[in-house]
Scaffold this motif. Structure first.
Motif, short mmCIF file in Angstrom:
data_model
loop_
_atom_site.label_atom_id
_atom_site.label_comp_id
_atom_site.label_asym_id
_atom_site.label_seq_id
_atom_site.Cartn_x
_atom_site.Cartn_y
_atom_site.Cartn_z
N ALA A 531 0.83 -1.20 0.00
CA ALA A 531 0.00 0.00 0.00
C ALA A 531 0.87 1.26 0.00
O ALA A 531 0.57 2.22 -0.70
CB ALA A 531 -0.92 -0.01 1.21
N MET A 535 0.86 4.02 -2.83
CA MET A 535 0.52 5.39 -2.47
C MET A 535 1.55 6.36 -3.03
O MET A 535 1.21 7.40 -3.60
CB MET A 535 0.47 5.50 -0.95
N ASP A 560 -9.54 -0.92 6.10
CA ASP A 560 -8.21 -0.70 6.65
C ASP A 560 -7.52 -2.06 6.81
O ASP A 560 -8.08 -3.10 6.50
CB ASP A 560 -8.27 0.04 7.97
N SER A 561 -6.34 -2.02 7.32
CA SER A 561 -5.56 -3.24 7.42
C SER A 561 -5.58 -3.79 8.83
O SER A 561 -4.79 -4.66 9.16
CB SER A 561 -4.12 -2.95 7.01
N ASP A 602 -1.42 -5.80 4.22
CA ASP A 602 -2.14 -4.55 4.34
C ASP A 602 -3.11 -4.40 3.18
O ASP A 602 -3.01 -5.11 2.18
CB ASP A 602 -1.23 -3.33 4.50
N PRO A 605 -5.96 0.76 -0.78
CA PRO A 605 -7.24 1.33 -1.22
C PRO A 605 -7.34 1.34 -2.74
O PRO A 605 -6.34 1.48 -3.44
CB PRO A 605 -7.21 2.75 -0.67
N ASP A 607 -8.38 3.40 -4.86
CA ASP A 607 -8.09 4.57 -5.70
C ASP A 607 -6.61 4.68 -6.05
O ASP A 607 -6.23 5.50 -6.87
CB ASP A 607 -8.60 5.86 -5.05
N TYR A 608 -5.78 3.89 -5.43
CA TYR A 608 -4.38 3.89 -5.82
C TYR A 608 -4.12 2.91 -6.97
O TYR A 608 -3.01 2.87 -7.49
CB TYR A 608 -3.49 3.50 -4.65
#
Lengths: 638, 417
Positions: A531, A535, A560-561, A602, A605, A607-608
């Protein structure tokens, strides 16, 4: 396949190919691939192969009035060489579902059935009620079928075998003339009903697993972490509720909550059943009380010593479990393949005890194996999916089969799962992904993913000129192994640690990541650190491509993770090899307030993520729930 | 003189070999070195300040060249130059004010004569500064940037001037040097105590039951957290270990020793954990004039994660870390690559490394940068020894410590020697 979606013709605008579609080059010589590109389907944005074998084998017979809606697809179905036992496999669901049409059927749903799994389709009848109304018009001959309701029960399988054989014969004679009789409206009604029935069956399967987990007094082998790998096998327990609306059943599709380790009563219960004696970690991280935190390294010697006396667990499974425990096998695909192969072994050596039913006993046995494996290391989502597949296969074994035949069929099913869902899927992913690598690219990857590694090697073999940045992180330093293999093949590499990601990201043109699972909200559940890398890539406007086989997709959602994760050995964190001045300080500081935390995964998200590359093609993360839905349907019904 | 030379050379060698760790130690040693340079400098009768400035610049240039990445060196050199200018200015104004009431005439003559060229320079500097200083109403009214305006501007300066003003005016020729050394001593003291001053503000920022994340090890952060703990605040700290040096282990150890609840995590778990964090508190290597931060490697990632989860990203920095320069491509130009052996074991990868060594570029590169640049938009707050500041205010804060003339130290090799 969803009948509402008409097959696209070639006349459709070419614009459709833009976006997440690889050039539909002829992909030959691999059975699943041939499904992906039938002529009618090639322009569909999400390439979803139609469900294969038994479901389709069953449907033309079952709903014989339905003329083939999409001949282009149907012809690619059911390659019988893949399913040597396909014709007997198909017969049982047929028989069962055919029962749904008989007026006497609903009676049976009131009768109390044993808790363990029966066949998948046996939960159909209740739901099939409204369907009867629709189908009576098509005049399914009820004669001969009337026998089944009374005789069909798992306990007296012999009778059922006779019955289903009879049904088979009847269908053979009936199906032909029926075909012409139905009108379009009727066909539509039948299809609707069928879909409702499917949804219901699925929902019930889930519900039943929860219920049976709670009240598993009689069945001692129920996995205490059954929630992790929801059983798909539909047991008859919940079969009573006849005409609940479909909406209600939809709700049941939500995966059951996982075991929460801060729930003391359940932990106690689980402990009593466990094979491995685990001691709880002394200082646990407060935030992760809901996850199992055990002292690592304590179970291994104990387990090793009990290798020869531990009869409930098959040696092959035992071996794999130990390998998980020591970390000799790691990585989603490797673990999954190892588990399936161990199960193959176990099935080979399996013999049904007298007075017992094969499918029920084998399911129980497999569940106990899985709970053993979970004690060694929590199952990954991909393994959960694979096990779910196996269970559904066992549950759908026709009762007519001999034990040896059933075993052979299961073994070949497993074999097929491995080749098709893992090995061939990786090949397809590589084929798709390699179109995204251009000359002069700088590709960044994190950790060590088998799919990404295959992709890089393949691109290198094709003669593409590119450089690879391998980002790595403690404690596993998996990237070093990947680095060694890549450099060994002559690929130019740059190696760095995760903190330097934002330094190196300036020169990177693409990021390729592997995944442990893709969740249905588009989140990518992967090795911890993925992640962060994604990011940073997103911040630097570098596209992030995630390579993940479709069998790893899961309908769960996660934001979340922390809510769901796996904790590794915390001692690994506090020891840094080659840094003695740090280590010696940390040895004595283990007590009290210092809690090393070793997260394994993890959630990245959605959107990445620019694109997810799967064996069904290249899709945006928003399409994940579609694939999950379609894929699961296919998996359950094949 | 020769011992100063050897001192300077020793220090340069240390800087070049990167023997001095941490900007605080560097700053302190630089200031001490410059103090000895000043004290050993023979002061001529004419243009004392100019001579001192030249001497300091000459040394400072070498020091900066020795380790251009360690911005604290340049900062301290500029601070000392600024001190010299300020002291000179205050002396001049004192002289102008006490022109009539001076006691010793012969000294006074000297000073008057000698100071005129300096005065003009000082006036220019003051004019330049007055554009940066908050204009007092009086200076606005008396629109004259010359002698009359000087008392007001200089009195609004640091307390060093105030002290120097009270000193004996009789021996002005020696006084400048003396005052400068006094002020440098004060600077050294400030550097030494900046931790405490920052830590004093801890209670205003850390509350009960908060979760704080930090990466790597920073003495400032340690003191800050400990100060909050002293004030009976109970909170937990996540410490990311900070590859490749894993200083976070040391910080975690220190925190635990002082009774704080500490969780040690890997750098890769930062994104996973930050959703439960209330505040990120980190140290910095240097703070640039635009509010950007040169920080230990990995902090850009932390800052991005913090921004994603709307977690305040707080940077603690002593005033010696404020750099008056604006960064250009700082990730590359103000960075330093450390040894690859920290990442890869040469023994294991030796066969890969010389895989194609004969025939051109090697296949394997290992990148191990030391610093990260955190852009100002990712920083929520700076806490310096003078209080909390926005990133956008940094340029102004910096103007208090440096004079505009000294921003470029290296550009004047001719005047330097």
């Amino acid at each position: 396949m969803d009948p509402r979606r008409p097959p696209r013709t070639v006349i459709d605008p070419k614009v459709r190919q833009v976006g997440f579609f690889a050039a539909p080059e002829p992909i030959a010589s691999s059975p699943p691939v041939s499904d992906i590109s039938p002529s009618g389907n090639s322009l569909s944005p999400v390439m979803i192969p139609p469900p294969r074998h038994s479901s389709d084998a069953a449907r033309p017979v079952l709903f014989s009035p339905v003329p083939p809606a999409s001949p282009g697809r149907r012809d690619s179905l059911a390659p019988s060489d893949l399913f040597p036992a396909s014709s007997p496999t198909a017969s049982s669901p047929c028989a069962d579902a055919e029962c749904a049409f008989s007026p006497g059927r609903p009676l049976r749903s009131n009768s109390v059935r044993p808790a363990a799994a029966v066949t998948m389709s046996s939960s159909l009848p209740g739901r099939g009620f409204d369907l009867t109304a629709a189908v009576t018009a098509s005049s399914v001959p009820a004669t001969g079928l009337m026998k089944i309701p009374s005789g069909f029960s798992v306990k007296n399988a012999g009778k059922a075998r006779n019955a289903s054989v009879e049904v088979e014969n009847e269908q053979g004679s009936n199906s032909k003339p029926l075909k012409e009789k139905t009108t379009k409206a009727e066909r539509r009604a039948i299809q609707e009903a069928q879909r409702a029935a499917k949804a219901a069956a699925k929902g019930e399967g889930k519900a039943a697993s929860v219920v049976s987990a709670a009240a598993s007094a009689s069945v001692n082998v129920k996995p205490h972490k059954a929630t992790k790998a929801p059983t798909v096998a539909a047991s008859e327990k919940k079969g009573g509720g006849g005409e609940r609306p479909v909406e209600k059943e939809r709700k049941k599709e939500v995966p059951p909550p996982r075991m929460q380790y801060d729930d003391t009563s359940r932990v106690e219960k689980a402990k009593r059943r466990s094979v491995v004696k685990q001691t709880e970690a002394r200082n646990r991280v407060e935030l992760f009380r809901h996850l199992p935190q055990y002292e690592h390294g304590t179970q291994l010697p104990d387990l090793e010593s009990r290798f020869f006396q531990l009869d409930p667990v098959h040696p092959a499974v035992y071996k794999v479990g130990l390998q998980y425990l020591t970390g000799d096998i790691s990585g989603g695909n490797a673990r999954c393949v190892a588990m399936l192969q161990a199960f193959q072994e176990a099935i080979k050596d399996y013999s049904t005890p007298p007075e017992k039913n094969l499918s029920r006993d084998l399911t129980a046995k497999m569940s106990s194996y899985v709970s053993f494996l979970i004690e060694c290391r929590p199952l990954s989502i991909s393994m959960g999916n694979a096990f779910r597949f196996l269970k559904s296969r066992i549950a759908k074994l026709p009762l007519t089969l001999l034990e040896s035949e059933a075993k052979a069929s299961l073994q070949s099913d497993i074999e097929q799962f491995i080749t098709e869902k893992i090995i061939l899927a990786d090949k397809v992913i590589v084929r798709h992904a390699v179109t995204k690598i251009r000359d002069g690219d700088v590709l960044l990857t994190y950790g060590s993913s088998t799919a990404v590694e295959m992709l890089l090697l393949h691109a290198h073999e094709l003669g593409k000129q590119f450089r690879v940045v391998v980002v790595d992180s403690r404690p596993k330093l998996e990237g070093q192994r990947l680095l060694r293999r890549l450099v060994g093949k002559g690929i130019s590499c740059t190696y760095t640690h995760i903190n330097a990601t934002s330094y190196i990201m300036h020169e990177v043109t693409r990021v390729f990541l592997g995944a442990s699972s893709v969740l249905s909200n588009g989140a990518v559940y992967s090795r911890v650190g993925t992640a962060s890398v994604a990011m940073v890539a997103h911040a630097f406007r570098v596209p992030v491509l995630v390579c993940c086989e479709a069998y790893k997709f899961h309908e769960r959602v996660q934001l979340d993770s922390i809510c769901s994760n796996e904790l590794g050995d915390p001692d690994v964190i506090s020891k840094v090899p080659g840094m003695e001045e740090i280590n010696c300080l940390n040895n004595q500081a283990n007590c009290g307030n210092l809690q090393p935390l070793n997260l394994i995964y993890d959630a990245l998200p959605s959107d990445y993520v620019s694109m997810i590359i799967t064996d069904y093609g290249m899709v945006p993360p928003t399409s994940v729930p579609v694939i999950v839905r379609e894929y699961r349907r296919e998996q359950l019904w094949m | 003189m020769p011992d100063v030379h050897t001192l300077v050379n020793d220090f340069i060698i240390k800087l070049k070999k990167r023997k001095i760790e941490g900007s605080q130690a560097t700053a302190k040693q630089t200031a001490e070195l410059l103090r000895s340079v000043i004290s050993s400098q023979r002061v001529p009768y004419t243009n004392q300040a100019g001579a001192l400035i030249d001497a300091v610049k000459a040394v400072g240039e070498q020091l900066i060249a020795a380790n251009p990445v360690e911005l604290a060196v340049g900062n301290i050199v500029r601070r000392v130059l600024h001190i010299i200018r300020e002291e000179d200015l205050s002396l001049t104004t004192a002289a102008m004010a006490g022109l009539n009431l001076s006691t010793v005439s012969d000294d006074e003559d000297d000073v008057d004569r000698d100071n005129y060229p300096v005065l003009s320079a000082a006036v220019v500097a003051a004019a330049a500064r007055s554009t940066l200083r908050p204009p007092s109403l009086q200076t606005l009214l008396e629109d004259m940037p010359d002698a009359a305006a000087i008392p007001h501007t200089s009195s609004s300066g640091g307390d060093s001037e105030g002290k120097s003003k009270s000193a004996d005016k009789s021996s002005r020729s020696r006084k400048l040097k003396h005052d400068v050394i006094e002020a440098v001593n004060e600077l050294i003291q400030d550097i030494g105590t900046c931790h405490e001053q920052i830590a004093e503000q801890a209670v205003e920022h850390i509350h009960h039951n908060e979760v704080i994340l930090t990466l790597g090890s920073s003495k400032t952060v340690l003191e800050f957290l400990f100060a909050a703990k002293e004030k009976k605040r109970s909170f937990r700290v996540f410490v990311a270990e900070g590859a490749p040096r894993y200083q976070g282990h040391l910080l975690a150890k220190e925190l635990v020793a002082r009774g704080l609840q500490t969780t040690l995590i890997t750098d890769s778990a930062i994104f996973a954990m930050i959703s439960r964090v209330n505040m990120v508190i980190v140290g910095a290597h240097a703070v640039m004039a635009n509010g950007g931060v040169i920080a230990p490697v990995g902090l850009n990632m932390v800052a991005l994660a913090a921004q994603r989860h709307a977690v305040p990203f707080v940077v603690l920095a002593g005033s010696h870390k404020l750099c008056p320069l604006y960064p250009h491509n700082p990730e590359v130009l103000l960075n330093e690559l450390r040894s690859p052996s920290e990442l890869l074991d040469f023994g294991e990868f030796s066969d890969c490394m010389d895989f194609r060594s004969g025939t051109g570029s090697p296949l394997l590169h290992v990148v191990n940068p030391t610093f990260d640049f955190v852009p100002p938009k990712l920083v929520s707050l700076f806490i310096t020894d003078t209080g909390g500041h926005n990133p956008s205010y940094m340029y102004r804060l910096i103007a208090d410590y440096y004079s505009a003339d000294d921003l470029v130290v290296q550009r004047r090799p001719a005047t330097g020697s």
